[in-house]
Write a protein that holds these residues in place. Structure first.
Motif, mmCIF file in Angstrom:
data_model
loop_
_atom_site.group_PDB
_atom_site.id
_atom_site.type_symbol
_atom_site.label_atom_id
_atom_site.label_comp_id
_atom_site.label_asym_id
_atom_site.label_seq_id
_atom_site.Cartn_x
_atom_site.Cartn_y
_atom_site.Cartn_z
ATOM 1 N N ALA A 175 -0.857 5.620 38.895
ATOM 2 C CA ALA A 175 0.324 6.381 38.497
ATOM 3 C C ALA A 175 -0.021 7.870 38.540
ATOM 4 C CB ALA A 175 0.761 5.977 37.099
ATOM 5 N N PRO A 176 0.936 8.718 38.939
ATOM 6 C CA PRO A 176 0.651 10.154 38.963
ATOM 7 C C PRO A 176 0.454 10.696 37.545
ATOM 8 C CG PRO A 176 2.955 9.728 39.478
ATOM 9 C CD PRO A 176 2.285 8.403 39.375
ATOM 10 N N VAL A 177 -0.301 11.784 37.457
ATOM 11 C CA VAL A 177 -0.449 12.500 36.194
ATOM 12 C C VAL A 177 0.659 13.536 36.153
ATOM 13 C CG1 VAL A 177 -1.940 14.019 34.842
ATOM 14 C CG2 VAL A 177 -2.939 12.130 36.144
ATOM 15 N N TYR A 178 1.364 13.596 35.029
ATOM 16 C CA TYR A 178 2.453 14.564 34.859
ATOM 17 C C TYR A 178 2.074 15.585 33.796
ATOM 18 C CZ TYR A 178 5.420 11.310 37.439
ATOM 19 O OH TYR A 178 5.965 10.495 38.404
ATOM 20 N N TYR A 179 2.527 16.829 34.022
ATOM 21 C CA TYR A 179 2.219 17.937 33.134
ATOM 22 C C TYR A 179 3.507 18.606 32.659
ATOM 23 C CZ TYR A 179 -2.199 17.490 35.673
ATOM 24 O OH TYR A 179 -3.343 17.014 36.255
ATOM 25 N N HIS A 180 3.423 19.217 31.471
ATOM 26 C CA HIS A 180 4.531 20.000 30.926
ATOM 27 C C HIS A 180 3.938 21.276 30.334
ATOM 28 C CE1 HIS A 180 8.401 20.788 28.963
ATOM 29 N NE2 HIS A 180 7.684 21.194 27.935
ATOM 30 N N GLY A 181 4.373 22.435 30.849
ATOM 31 C CA GLY A 181 3.894 23.722 30.349
ATOM 32 C C GLY A 181 4.877 24.320 29.364
ATOM 33 N N THR A 182 4.370 24.849 28.247
ATOM 34 C CA THR A 182 5.214 25.389 27.178
ATOM 35 C C THR A 182 4.368 26.291 26.285
ATOM 36 O OG1 THR A 182 6.734 24.776 25.385
ATOM 37 C CG2 THR A 182 4.766 23.411 25.644
ATOM 38 N N LYS A 183 4.979 26.883 25.267
ATOM 39 C CA LYS A 183 4.237 27.609 24.238
ATOM 40 C C LYS A 183 4.324 26.890 22.898
ATOM 41 C CE LYS A 183 3.997 32.037 26.355
ATOM 42 N NZ LYS A 183 4.692 33.248 26.653
ATOM 43 N N VAL A 184 4.924 25.733 22.874
ATOM 44 C CA VAL A 184 5.069 24.958 21.649
ATOM 45 C C VAL A 184 3.760 24.224 21.365
ATOM 46 C CG1 VAL A 184 6.360 23.101 20.521
ATOM 47 C CG2 VAL A 184 7.544 24.705 22.038
ATOM 48 N N ASP A 185 3.335 24.244 20.105
ATOM 49 C CA ASP A 185 2.120 23.552 19.679
ATOM 50 C C ASP A 185 2.474 22.112 19.333
ATOM 51 O OD1 ASP A 185 -0.362 22.836 18.727
ATOM 52 O OD2 ASP A 185 -0.277 24.127 16.953
ATOM 53 N N LEU A 186 2.010 21.174 20.152
ATOM 54 C CA LEU A 186 2.331 19.761 19.969
ATOM 55 C C LEU A 186 1.066 18.950 19.724
ATOM 56 C CD1 LEU A 186 4.861 19.474 22.924
ATOM 57 C CD2 LEU A 186 5.418 19.581 20.485
ATOM 58 N N GLN A 187 1.246 17.739 19.242
ATOM 59 C CA GLN A 187 0.135 16.826 18.964
ATOM 60 C C GLN A 187 0.263 15.601 19.857
ATOM 61 O OE1 GLN A 187 -2.227 17.877 16.761
ATOM 62 N NE2 GLN A 187 -0.942 19.710 16.699
ATOM 63 N N LEU A 188 -0.828 14.873 20.013
ATOM 64 C CA LEU A 188 -0.793 13.621 20.757
ATOM 65 C C LEU A 188 0.240 12.690 20.134
ATOM 66 C CD1 LEU A 188 -4.561 12.830 21.413
ATOM 67 C CD2 LEU A 188 -2.894 13.801 22.983
ATOM 68 N N GLY A 189 1.045 12.072 20.977
ATOM 69 C CA GLY A 189 2.081 11.154 20.511
ATOM 70 C C GLY A 189 3.431 11.811 20.282
ATOM 71 N N ASP A 190 3.474 13.165 20.172
ATOM 72 C CA ASP A 190 4.759 13.852 19.999
ATOM 73 C C ASP A 190 5.640 13.614 21.215
ATOM 74 O OD1 ASP A 190 4.000 14.876 17.549
ATOM 75 O OD2 ASP A 190 3.729 16.944 18.269
ATOM 76 N N LEU A 191 6.947 13.683 20.989
ATOM 77 C CA LEU A 191 7.913 13.552 22.079
ATOM 78 C C LEU A 191 8.507 14.912 22.404
ATOM 79 C CD1 LEU A 191 9.806 10.294 21.051
ATOM 80 C CD2 LEU A 191 8.015 10.547 22.780
ATOM 81 N N ILE A 192 8.608 15.201 23.683
ATOM 82 C CA ILE A 192 9.299 16.395 24.177
ATOM 83 C C ILE A 192 10.644 15.888 24.659
ATOM 84 C CG2 ILE A 192 9.269 18.286 25.833
ATOM 85 C CD1 ILE A 192 6.173 17.834 25.990
ATOM 86 N N ALA A 193 11.710 16.268 23.970
ATOM 87 C CA ALA A 193 13.017 15.664 24.224
ATOM 88 C C ALA A 193 14.064 16.712 24.563
ATOM 89 C CB ALA A 193 13.464 14.872 22.990
ATOM 90 N N PRO A 194 15.108 16.325 25.316
ATOM 91 C CA PRO A 194 16.235 17.230 25.539
ATOM 92 C C PRO A 194 16.969 17.459 24.224
ATOM 93 C CG PRO A 194 16.601 15.110 26.649
ATOM 94 C CD PRO A 194 15.267 15.049 25.974
ATOM 95 N N GLY A 195 17.818 18.482 24.228
ATOM 96 C CA GLY A 195 18.624 18.760 23.047
ATOM 97 C C GLY A 195 18.165 19.974 22.262
ATOM 98 N N TYR A 244 0.469 20.324 28.606
ATOM 99 C CA TYR A 244 0.287 18.970 28.100
ATOM 100 C C TYR A 244 0.341 17.960 29.231
ATOM 101 C CZ TYR A 244 0.987 21.115 23.598
ATOM 102 O OH TYR A 244 0.857 21.921 22.488
ATOM 103 N N ILE A 245 -0.417 16.905 29.082
ATOM 104 C CA ILE A 245 -0.307 15.748 29.953
ATOM 105 C C ILE A 245 0.702 14.835 29.270
ATOM 106 C CG2 ILE A 245 -1.528 13.800 30.999
ATOM 107 C CD1 ILE A 245 -4.129 15.552 30.623
ATOM 108 N N VAL A 246 1.733 14.449 30.018
ATOM 109 C CA VAL A 246 2.833 13.692 29.417
ATOM 110 C C VAL A 246 3.138 12.446 30.234
ATOM 111 C CG1 VAL A 246 3.891 15.750 28.382
ATOM 112 C CG2 VAL A 246 4.593 15.043 30.667
ATOM 113 N N GLU A 247 3.784 11.493 29.575
ATOM 114 C CA GLU A 247 4.269 10.318 30.289
ATOM 115 C C GLU A 247 5.758 10.189 30.024
ATOM 116 O OE1 GLU A 247 1.861 7.099 28.808
ATOM 117 O OE2 GLU A 247 3.121 6.844 27.035
ATOM 118 N N PRO A 248 6.548 9.959 31.067
ATOM 119 C CA PRO A 248 7.987 9.773 30.892
ATOM 120 C C PRO A 248 8.260 8.479 30.119
ATOM 121 C CG PRO A 248 7.427 10.109 33.221
ATOM 122 C CD PRO A 248 6.148 9.921 32.479
ATOM 123 N N THR A 249 9.320 8.493 29.317
ATOM 124 C CA THR A 249 9.740 7.275 28.612
ATOM 125 C C THR A 249 10.961 6.648 29.276
ATOM 126 O OG1 THR A 249 11.191 8.440 27.072
ATOM 127 C CG2 THR A 249 8.869 8.161 26.409
#
Length: 133
Positions: free
Chosen positions: A4-24, A63-68
């Motif tokens: 599976a490809p590795v996906y990345y998300h760039g931001t300035k938000v401080d997140l933790q493992l398991g957090d969700l990056i969601a629309p809205g 962050y390295i992320v996985e789509p849900t």
């Protein structure tokens, strides 16, 4: 079976493992309107731009992320701009789960970053906004 490809998300938000990056939430860019999508890339370079160009205080993070859920080509970076999606940029109406962080990472040169910021500002002055429908 291919990896599976590795996906990345760039931001300035401080997140933790398991957090969700969601629309809205307020977009990281432009007029900061409520985002109908969340964005990711399969290239570290595109995620680096995301981390460098995001509004907000603090350092950029990748962050390295996985789509849900399903993802689709990001129309802001495909079609007429980059036919064939060479930046491997995608969006989704479903959250992404944070599964890791790239650290350290190397940003673009100050000169290249200034060129991009100037370009983004020129687009803003012309009233060009990201596609968010």
């Amino acid at each position: 079976m291919a990896d599976a490809p590795v996906y990345y998300h760039g931001t300035k938000v401080d997140l933790q493992l398991g957090d969700l990056i969601a629309p809205g939430y307020a977009s990281n860019y432009g007029k900061r309107e409520q985002a109908a999508f969340v964005y990711l890339s399969a290239t570290l370079d595109a995620a680096t731009w995301g981390a460098e160009l995001a509004v907000g205080e603090g350092r950029g993070r990748i962050y390295i992320v996985e789509p849900t859920g399903p993802i689709e080509d990001d129309p802001n970076l495909t079609d007429k701009k980059f036919p064939g999606n060479p930046t491997l940029s995608y969006r989704s109406r479903h959250p992404f789960r944070v599964v890791g962080e790239v650290s350290p990472w190397t940003g673009h040169s100050p000169e290249r970053l200034k060129e991009m910021l100037d370009h983004v500002e020129a687009l803003r002055r012309r009233g060009v906004e990201a596609i968010n429908d």
